[in-house]
Design an enzyme around this catalytic site. Structure first.
Site, PDB file in Angstrom:
ATOM      1  N   CYS A  73      50.397 -13.722  63.015  1.00  0.00           N
ATOM      2  CA  CYS A  73      51.673 -13.467  62.326  1.00  0.00           C
ATOM      3  C   CYS A  73      52.882 -13.413  63.258  1.00  0.00           C
ATOM      4  O   CYS A  73      54.014 -13.293  62.794  1.00  0.00           O
ATOM      5  CB  CYS A  73      51.587 -12.173  61.509  1.00  0.00           C
ATOM      6  SG  CYS A  73      51.755 -10.683  62.522  1.00  0.00           S
TER       7      CYS A  73
ATOM      8  N   VAL B 165      39.494   5.968  76.504  1.00  0.00           N
ATOM      9  CA  VAL B 165      39.697   4.592  76.035  1.00  0.00           C
ATOM     10  C   VAL B 165      39.214   3.596  77.087  1.00  0.00           C
ATOM     11  O   VAL B 165      39.472   2.402  76.978  1.00  0.00           O
ATOM     12  CB  VAL B 165      41.193   4.354  75.692  1.00  0.00           C
ATOM     13  CG1 VAL B 165      41.637   5.244  74.546  1.00  0.00           C
ATOM     14  CG2 VAL B 165      42.101   4.558  76.915  1.00  0.00           C
ATOM     15  N   ASP B 166      38.485   4.094  78.114  1.00  0.00           N
ATOM     16  CA  ASP B 166      38.160   3.239  79.264  1.00  0.00           C
ATOM     17  C   ASP B 166      36.845   2.474  79.147  1.00  0.00           C
ATOM     18  O   ASP B 166      36.537   1.629  80.001  1.00  0.00           O
ATOM     19  CB  ASP B 166      38.164   4.078  80.553  1.00  0.00           C
ATOM     20  CG  ASP B 166      37.222   5.299  80.490  1.00  0.00           C
ATOM     21  OD1 ASP B 166      36.162   5.218  79.835  1.00  0.00           O
ATOM     22  OD2 ASP B 166      37.558   6.331  81.115  1.00  0.00           O
TER      23      ASP B 166
ATOM     24  N   HIS C 125      39.553   7.606  70.224  1.00  0.00           N
ATOM     25  CA  HIS C 125      40.947   7.224  70.500  1.00  0.00           C
ATOM     26  C   HIS C 125      41.102   5.734  70.801  1.00  0.00           C
ATOM     27  O   HIS C 125      42.109   5.321  71.371  1.00  0.00           O
ATOM     28  CB  HIS C 125      41.515   8.073  71.654  1.00  0.00           C
ATOM     29  CG  HIS C 125      41.712   9.517  71.274  1.00  0.00           C
ATOM     30  ND1 HIS C 125      41.995  10.507  72.178  1.00  0.00           N
ATOM     31  CD2 HIS C 125      41.673  10.135  70.065  1.00  0.00           C
ATOM     32  CE1 HIS C 125      42.120  11.679  71.553  1.00  0.00           C
ATOM     33  NE2 HIS C 125      41.913  11.479  70.269  1.00  0.00           N
TER      34      HIS C 125
ATOM     35  N   GLU D 145      38.396  23.413  84.708  1.00  0.00           N
ATOM     36  CA  GLU D 145      39.169  24.660  84.550  1.00  0.00           C
ATOM     37  C   GLU D 145      38.902  25.218  83.154  1.00  0.00           C
ATOM     38  O   GLU D 145      38.407  24.503  82.284  1.00  0.00           O
ATOM     39  CB  GLU D 145      40.672  24.369  84.718  1.00  0.00           C
ATOM     40  CG  GLU D 145      41.155  23.343  83.710  1.00  0.00           C
ATOM     41  CD  GLU D 145      42.601  22.895  83.912  1.00  0.00           C
ATOM     42  OE1 GLU D 145      43.249  23.357  84.862  1.00  0.00           O
ATOM     43  OE2 GLU D 145      43.051  22.083  83.090  1.00  0.00           O
TER      44      GLU D 145
ATOM     45  N   ASN E 295      33.800  21.806  82.558  1.00  0.00           N
ATOM     46  CA  ASN E 295      35.191  21.397  82.798  1.00  0.00           C
ATOM     47  C   ASN E 295      35.676  21.981  84.122  1.00  0.00           C
ATOM     48  O   ASN E 295      35.173  22.997  84.579  1.00  0.00           O
ATOM     49  CB  ASN E 295      36.086  21.883  81.641  1.00  0.00           C
ATOM     50  CG  ASN E 295      37.321  21.021  81.488  1.00  0.00           C
ATOM     51  OD1 ASN E 295      37.205  19.815  81.281  1.00  0.00           O
ATOM     52  ND2 ASN E 295      38.504  21.603  81.608  1.00  0.00           N
TER      53      ASN E 295
ATOM     54  N   GLY F 244      34.816  17.663  80.337  1.00  0.00           N
ATOM     55  CA  GLY F 244      36.004  16.994  80.893  1.00  0.00           C
ATOM     56  C   GLY F 244      37.151  16.853  79.930  1.00  0.00           C
ATOM     57  O   GLY F 244      37.905  15.890  80.016  1.00  0.00           O
ATOM     58  N   THR F 245      37.306  17.813  79.041  1.00  0.00           N
ATOM     59  CA  THR F 245      38.461  17.735  78.136  1.00  0.00           C
ATOM     60  C   THR F 245      39.208  19.069  78.109  1.00  0.00           C
ATOM     61  O   THR F 245      38.578  20.136  78.107  1.00  0.00           O
ATOM     62  CB  THR F 245      38.061  17.293  76.707  1.00  0.00           C
ATOM     63  OG1 THR F 245      39.227  17.343  75.868  1.00  0.00           O
ATOM     64  CG2 THR F 245      36.960  18.150  76.098  1.00  0.00           C
TER      65      THR F 245
ATOM     66  N   CYS G 207      47.557  -6.093  66.411  1.00  0.00           N
ATOM     67  CA  CYS G 207      48.917  -6.489  66.057  1.00  0.00           C
ATOM     68  C   CYS G 207      49.636  -5.298  65.423  1.00  0.00           C
ATOM     69  O   CYS G 207      49.110  -4.645  64.524  1.00  0.00           O
ATOM     70  CB  CYS G 207      48.873  -7.677  65.110  1.00  0.00           C
ATOM     71  SG  CYS G 207      50.522  -8.128  64.559  1.00  0.00           S
TER      72      CYS G 207
HETATM   73  P1  OAD Z   1      43.274  16.016  79.681  1.00  0.00           P
HETATM   74  O1  OAD Z   1      43.979  15.390  80.837  1.00  0.00           O
HETATM   75  O2  OAD Z   1      44.076  16.776  78.704  1.00  0.00           O
HETATM   76  O3  OAD Z   1      42.182  17.042  80.218  1.00  0.00           O
HETATM   77  C1  OAD Z   1      41.247  16.682  81.181  1.00  0.00           C
HETATM   78  C2  OAD Z   1      40.452  17.928  81.532  1.00  0.00           C
HETATM   79  O4  OAD Z   1      39.470  17.540  82.481  1.00  0.00           O
HETATM   80  C3  OAD Z   1      41.291  19.033  82.176  1.00  0.00           C
HETATM   81  O5  OAD Z   1      41.030  20.270  81.535  1.00  0.00           O
HETATM   82  C4  OAD Z   1      40.812  19.033  83.633  1.00  0.00           C
HETATM   83  O6  OAD Z   1      40.774  20.334  84.189  1.00  0.00           O
HETATM   84  C5  OAD Z   1      39.423  18.503  83.498  1.00  0.00           C
HETATM   85  N1  OAD Z   1      38.935  17.816  84.689  1.00  0.00           N
HETATM   86  C6  OAD Z   1      39.619  17.188  85.671  1.00  0.00           C
HETATM   87  N2  OAD Z   1      38.805  16.651  86.555  1.00  0.00           N
HETATM   88  C7  OAD Z   1      37.543  16.952  86.153  1.00  0.00           C
HETATM   89  C8  OAD Z   1      36.244  16.660  86.652  1.00  0.00           C
HETATM   90  N3  OAD Z   1      36.078  15.957  87.757  1.00  0.00           N
HETATM   91  N4  OAD Z   1      35.192  17.138  85.962  1.00  0.00           N
HETATM   92  C9  OAD Z   1      35.342  17.869  84.822  1.00  0.00           C
HETATM   93  N5  OAD Z   1      36.538  18.161  84.313  1.00  0.00           N
HETATM   94  C10 OAD Z   1      37.624  17.696  84.954  1.00  0.00           C
HETATM   95  O7  OAD Z   1      42.421  14.880  78.987  1.00  0.00           O
HETATM   96  P2  OAD Z   1      41.769  14.871  77.543  1.00  0.00           P
HETATM   97  O8  OAD Z   1      41.238  16.221  77.192  1.00  0.00           O
HETATM   98  O9  OAD Z   1      40.853  13.728  77.499  1.00  0.00           O
HETATM   99  O10 OAD Z   1      45.015  11.103  73.757  1.00  0.00           O
HETATM  100  O11 OAD Z   1      43.028  14.577  76.660  1.00  0.00           O
HETATM  101  C11 OAD Z   1      42.856  14.428  75.286  1.00  0.00           C
HETATM  102  C12 OAD Z   1      43.768  13.362  74.787  1.00  0.00           C
HETATM  103  O12 OAD Z   1      45.109  13.639  75.139  1.00  0.00           O
HETATM  104  C13 OAD Z   1      43.534  11.984  75.384  1.00  0.00           C
HETATM  105  O13 OAD Z   1      42.515  11.273  74.749  1.00  0.00           O
HETATM  106  C14 OAD Z   1      44.841  11.330  75.155  1.00  0.00           C
HETATM  107  C15 OAD Z   1      45.679  12.438  75.712  1.00  0.00           C
HETATM  108  O14 OAD Z   1      46.990  12.368  75.544  1.00  0.00           O
HETATM  109  C16 OAD Z   1      45.720  10.071  73.332  1.00  0.00           C
HETATM  110  O15 OAD Z   1      46.188   9.235  74.067  1.00  0.00           O
HETATM  111  C17 OAD Z   1      45.847  10.037  71.847  1.00  0.00           C
END
Ligand code: OAD
Length: 244
Positions: free
Chosen positions: A150, A104-105, A120, A215, A213, A187-188, A128
């Site tokens: 409102c 969201v950045d 997201h 991990e 990623n 990165g997810t 609102c």
């Molecule tokens: P997460 O915090 O769940 O996962 C981030 C991933 O990035 C992890 O598996 C880390 O190991 C990895 N990571 C960390 N540093 C890294 C780097 N320098 N390079 C590559 N990978 C790295 O974040 P998201 O997968 O984005 O949703 O989380 C998904 C959603 O859950 C978010 O959008 C948010 C959250 O709660 C909502 O708010 C609806």
């Protein structure tokens, strides 16, 4: 040193349709925390899952607003890193390139990416909680600001747990995943659906799926190529290996 398999380099070099999914790890080299890392400081006692919900906002809007205001300050200070920049550069090399992000950045757009689907939402917008009106500017006075139209409480324009994703963005991301010849997940943690389903969907219709990623994730065993490390280093190295 080029550590990428020749097969992957060739596939990317001739790919016409590439789709990418990013998560918080991609913004790590910009200094932003991921969700599932231990939180530090003021907010250490809260889990994001306990603050990022409509229930949390209904119960304590000020707490949730303050948490997002704190995160927004971090986002405002952050700059795109080489991972964001490599993805923006890749978009200019590939005829049909779709970048779906859970972040969201806004850093992908700042880096120059154009075809970005914010699955997201955006922390830099509000909407609102009563009438749904969206805004990019609002009166900051410490308390939770109210809607000009409102009078309802304003909330960040992000998707919270239990809420649907923006239908149009999700549909476009699903289509791009199904059409892609190469799909990159970067990165997810791959645990939050429906976004986490996109690499599986791409794979099921024959795309070559690359995971980058820090991990392993639940998707890793299904990935065609998996690179463990920092996306801020691996993405630019991959770009250079293919187009450098
Ligand atoms: P997460 O915090 O769940 O996962 C981030 C991933 O990035 C992890 O598996 C880390 O190991 C990895 N990571 C960390 N540093 C890294 C780097 N320098 N390079 C590559 N990978 C790295 O974040 P998201 O997968 O984005 O949703 O989380 C998904 C959603 O859950 C978010 O959008 C948010 C959250 O709660 C909502 O708010 C609806």
């Amino acid at each position: 040193m080029n550590v990428f398999p020749e097969l992957l380099i060739r596939l990317l070099a001739k790919a016409e349709r590439v789709a990418v999914l990013t998560g918080a790890g991609v913004s790590r080299e910009s200094g932003l925390q991921t969700f599932r890392e231990a939180q530090t400081g003021l907010w250490a006692q809260f889990k994001p899952e306990e603050l990022a919900t409509p229930e949390a906002f209904a119960k304590d809007p000020q707490l949730v607003w303050d948490w997002y205001a704190w995160r927004r300050e971090a986002v405002k200070a952050a700059r795109p890193n080489p991972g964001h920049i490599a993805l923006a550069a890749m978009e200019r090399k590939i005829p049909k390139f779709t970048l779906a992000t859970q972040n969201v950045d806004g850093l992908h757009r700042l880096a120059g990416s154009e075809n970005v689907l914010e699955l997201h939402g955006s922390i830099m917008r509000v909407r609102c909680s009563e009438c749904g009106l969206r805004a990019e500017f609002w009166e900051e006075g410490g308390g939770v600001p109210r809607c000009e139209s409102c009078g309802g409480l304003l909330r960040p324009d992000v998707v919270w747990f239990g809420e649907p994703l923006p239908a149009d963005e999700l549909q476009q991301a699903r289509l791009a995943a199904r059409e892609a010849q190469v799909f990159i997940s970067a990165g997810t943690s791959g645990v939050v659906y429906p976004a986490a389903g996109l690499p599986f969907s791409a794979k099921s219709v024959g795309a070559t799926v690359v995971e980058i990623n820090a991990e392993p994730t639940p998707f890793t065993p299904s990935a065609d190529f998996s690179f463990q490390g920092k996306s801020g280093e691996i993405l630019p190295a991959l770009f250079n290996a293919v187009w450098g």
